[in-house]
Design a protein around this motif. Sequence first.
Motif, PDB file in Angstrom:
ATOM      1  N   VAL A   1       0.790  -1.318   0.101  1.00 18.63           N
ATOM      2  CA  VAL A   1      -0.049  -0.211   0.046  1.00 18.63           C
ATOM      3  C   VAL A   1       0.774   1.191  -0.034  1.00 18.63           C
ATOM      4  CG1 VAL A   1      -1.702  -1.255   1.337  1.00 18.63           C
ATOM      5  CG2 VAL A   1      -0.193   0.352   2.535  1.00 18.63           C
ATOM      6  N   PRO A   2       0.302   2.395  -0.588  1.00 17.33           N
ATOM      7  CA  PRO A   2       1.125   3.639  -0.323  1.00 17.33           C
ATOM      8  C   PRO A   2       0.971   4.197   0.866  1.00 17.33           C
ATOM      9  CG  PRO A   2      -1.110   3.795  -1.538  1.00 17.33           C
ATOM     10  CD  PRO A   2      -1.017   2.428  -1.574  1.00 17.33           C
ATOM     11  N   GLY A   3       1.793   5.077   1.459  1.00 15.32           N
ATOM     12  CA  GLY A   3       1.855   5.738   2.653  1.00 15.32           C
ATOM     13  C   GLY A   3       0.668   6.363   3.078  1.00 15.32           C
ATOM     14  N   ILE A   4      -0.192   6.991   2.426  1.00 19.82           N
ATOM     15  CA  ILE A   4      -1.672   7.755   2.772  1.00 19.82           C
ATOM     16  C   ILE A   4      -2.370   6.609   3.145  1.00 19.82           C
ATOM     17  CG2 ILE A   4      -2.200   7.828   0.350  1.00 19.82           C
ATOM     18  CD1 ILE A   4      -3.101  10.164   2.976  1.00 19.82           C
ATOM     19  N   ILE A   5      -2.293   5.400   2.554  1.00 16.63           N
ATOM     20  CA  ILE A   5      -3.296   4.269   2.733  1.00 16.63           C
ATOM     21  C   ILE A   5      -2.894   3.984   4.226  1.00 16.63           C
ATOM     22  CG2 ILE A   5      -4.088   1.885   2.157  1.00 16.63           C
ATOM     23  CD1 ILE A   5      -5.134   4.439   0.492  1.00 16.63           C
TER      24      ILE A   5
ATOM     25  N   VAL B   1       2.037  -5.820   6.070  1.00 14.21           N
ATOM     26  CA  VAL B   1       1.771  -4.493   5.183  1.00 14.21           C
ATOM     27  C   VAL B   1       3.040  -4.135   4.681  1.00 14.21           C
ATOM     28  CG1 VAL B   1       0.694  -2.258   5.174  1.00 14.21           C
ATOM     29  CG2 VAL B   1      -0.508  -4.183   6.062  1.00 14.21           C
ATOM     30  N   ALA B   2       3.363  -3.755   3.457  1.00 15.13           N
ATOM     31  CA  ALA B   2       4.558  -3.166   2.949  1.00 15.13           C
ATOM     32  C   ALA B   2       4.176  -1.665   2.302  1.00 15.13           C
ATOM     33  CB  ALA B   2       5.326  -3.871   2.152  1.00 15.13           C
ATOM     34  N   VAL B   3       4.735  -0.712   2.919  1.00 13.19           N
ATOM     35  CA  VAL B   3       4.343   0.587   2.503  1.00 13.19           C
ATOM     36  C   VAL B   3       5.465   0.913   1.509  1.00 13.19           C
ATOM     37  CG1 VAL B   3       4.074   2.909   3.282  1.00 13.19           C
ATOM     38  CG2 VAL B   3       3.418   1.140   4.766  1.00 13.19           C
ATOM     39  N   GLU B   4       4.740   1.322   0.045  1.00  9.99           N
ATOM     40  CA  GLU B   4       5.640   1.844  -0.913  1.00  9.99           C
ATOM     41  C   GLU B   4       4.806   2.819  -1.749  1.00  9.99           C
ATOM     42  OE1 GLU B   4       8.474  -0.994  -2.861  1.00  9.99           O
ATOM     43  OE2 GLU B   4       7.042  -2.599  -1.928  1.00  9.99           O
ATOM     44  N   ASP B   5       5.404   4.107  -2.046  1.00 10.36           N
ATOM     45  CA  ASP B   5       4.825   4.984  -2.759  1.00 10.36           C
ATOM     46  C   ASP B   5       4.969   4.772  -4.298  1.00 10.36           C
ATOM     47  OD1 ASP B   5       3.172   6.493  -0.892  1.00 10.36           O
ATOM     48  OD2 ASP B   5       5.046   7.401  -0.250  1.00 10.36           O
ATOM     49  N   SER B   6       5.932   3.889  -4.637  1.00  9.83           N
ATOM     50  CA  SER B   6       6.382   3.554  -6.083  1.00  9.83           C
ATOM     51  C   SER B   6       5.219   2.510  -6.505  1.00  9.83           C
ATOM     52  CB  SER B   6       7.655   3.339  -6.277  1.00  9.83           C
ATOM     53  OG  SER B   6       8.036   2.259  -5.203  1.00  9.83           O
ATOM     54  N   PHE B   7       5.141   2.660  -7.941  1.00 11.56           N
ATOM     55  CA  PHE B   7       4.448   1.497  -8.593  1.00 11.56           C
ATOM     56  C   PHE B   7       5.118   0.139  -8.128  1.00 11.56           C
ATOM     57  CE2 PHE B   7       3.591  -1.408 -12.062  1.00 11.56           C
ATOM     58  CZ  PHE B   7       2.183  -1.470 -11.987  1.00 11.56           C
ATOM     59  N   VAL B   8       4.430  -0.742  -8.003  1.00 11.81           N
ATOM     60  CA  VAL B   8       4.979  -2.273  -7.718  1.00 11.81           C
ATOM     61  C   VAL B   8       4.010  -3.100  -8.341  1.00 11.81           C
ATOM     62  CG1 VAL B   8       5.192  -4.059  -5.966  1.00 11.81           C
ATOM     63  CG2 VAL B   8       5.780  -1.652  -5.367  1.00 11.81           C
ATOM     64  N   ASP B   9       4.650  -4.264  -8.894  1.00 12.07           N
ATOM     65  CA  ASP B   9       3.672  -5.380  -9.493  1.00 12.07           C
ATOM     66  C   ASP B   9       3.844  -6.292  -8.290  1.00 12.07           C
ATOM     67  OD1 ASP B   9       3.059  -7.824 -10.773  1.00 12.07           O
ATOM     68  OD2 ASP B   9       4.210  -7.306 -12.731  1.00 12.07           O
TER      69      ASP B   9
END
Length: 299
Positions: A100-104, A127-135
């Motif tokens: 999920v992105p940080g805001i989520i 839960v892994a927090v990443e704001d970049s696009f991830v497949d």
Amino acid sequence: MERPDLSDLDAFVAVAHARGFRGAATARKVSASALSEAVRRLEARLDVRLLNRTTRSVTPTDAGARLLERLSPALDGVAEALDVVNAYRDTPTGTLRLNVPGIIARVVLPPIAADFLKTHPGVTLEVAVEDSFVDVLAARFDAGVRYEERLEQDMIALPIGPRVQRFAAGAAPAYLASRGVPRHPRDLLEHACIRHRFPSGSMPVWEFEQDGEIVRVDPKGPLVSTSVDMEVGAALAGLGVLATFEELLAPHFKSGALVPVMEDWWQPFSGPYLYYAGRRHVPGPLRAFIDFVKARREN
């Protein structure tokens, strides 16, 4: 040749997908040395090098790439077969991995996750927090949360969280007293502004909207950061105007530490979606989470 141990094969797949021992170790909650030993043991049994290791990266050799190509779906099949047992339990068990992105992670997921885990005590949520696009599939996640424009075409999207959000703008009272209050987005070009840079390096322009008119500005200021905490802190300290998710600024608007500016220009956008592959077996923990999110939206 002695048949390799299944756990060693799984360790190789984890390291190859993560492109490193540390990343794989963090995801699997084991030590990097244990994964390294498992891969060495597998290479010894197969008598072929599977991974090229340097101080900066780990990449599959040609042999490793071919093995990974055939092995990944096979291990997925094993996991799917074992997950069938979940249908015979009162509640599912296992691990649900979300990206999920940080805001989520800050404002959307916490209440949902808390209620879900209370309802399904047999599930562990990672839960892994990443704001970049991830497949999410290639990175071995069960599902991800992203906004509409970031969804992959072959994925199923399920609304989660608020259906409409807004980008808001605000500044500290002391800053506005000294520099004046911006009334139009172009006024920001004469103000100090606090900017956000994504991990990819991109720094999107600020976009505002009123009565169908969209205005984009690229203001300057004293701080550019990849950390929203740093950005909000700078705004609270009176360093300039900050434009970001309304949810991040709302508590400070309520307390008076920040003052909303140009509220009639705040742009709305569609809320986030939970997305997952529609052409594969849905693990028990993910199926339970999907049903939980759907029921939560109906209530």
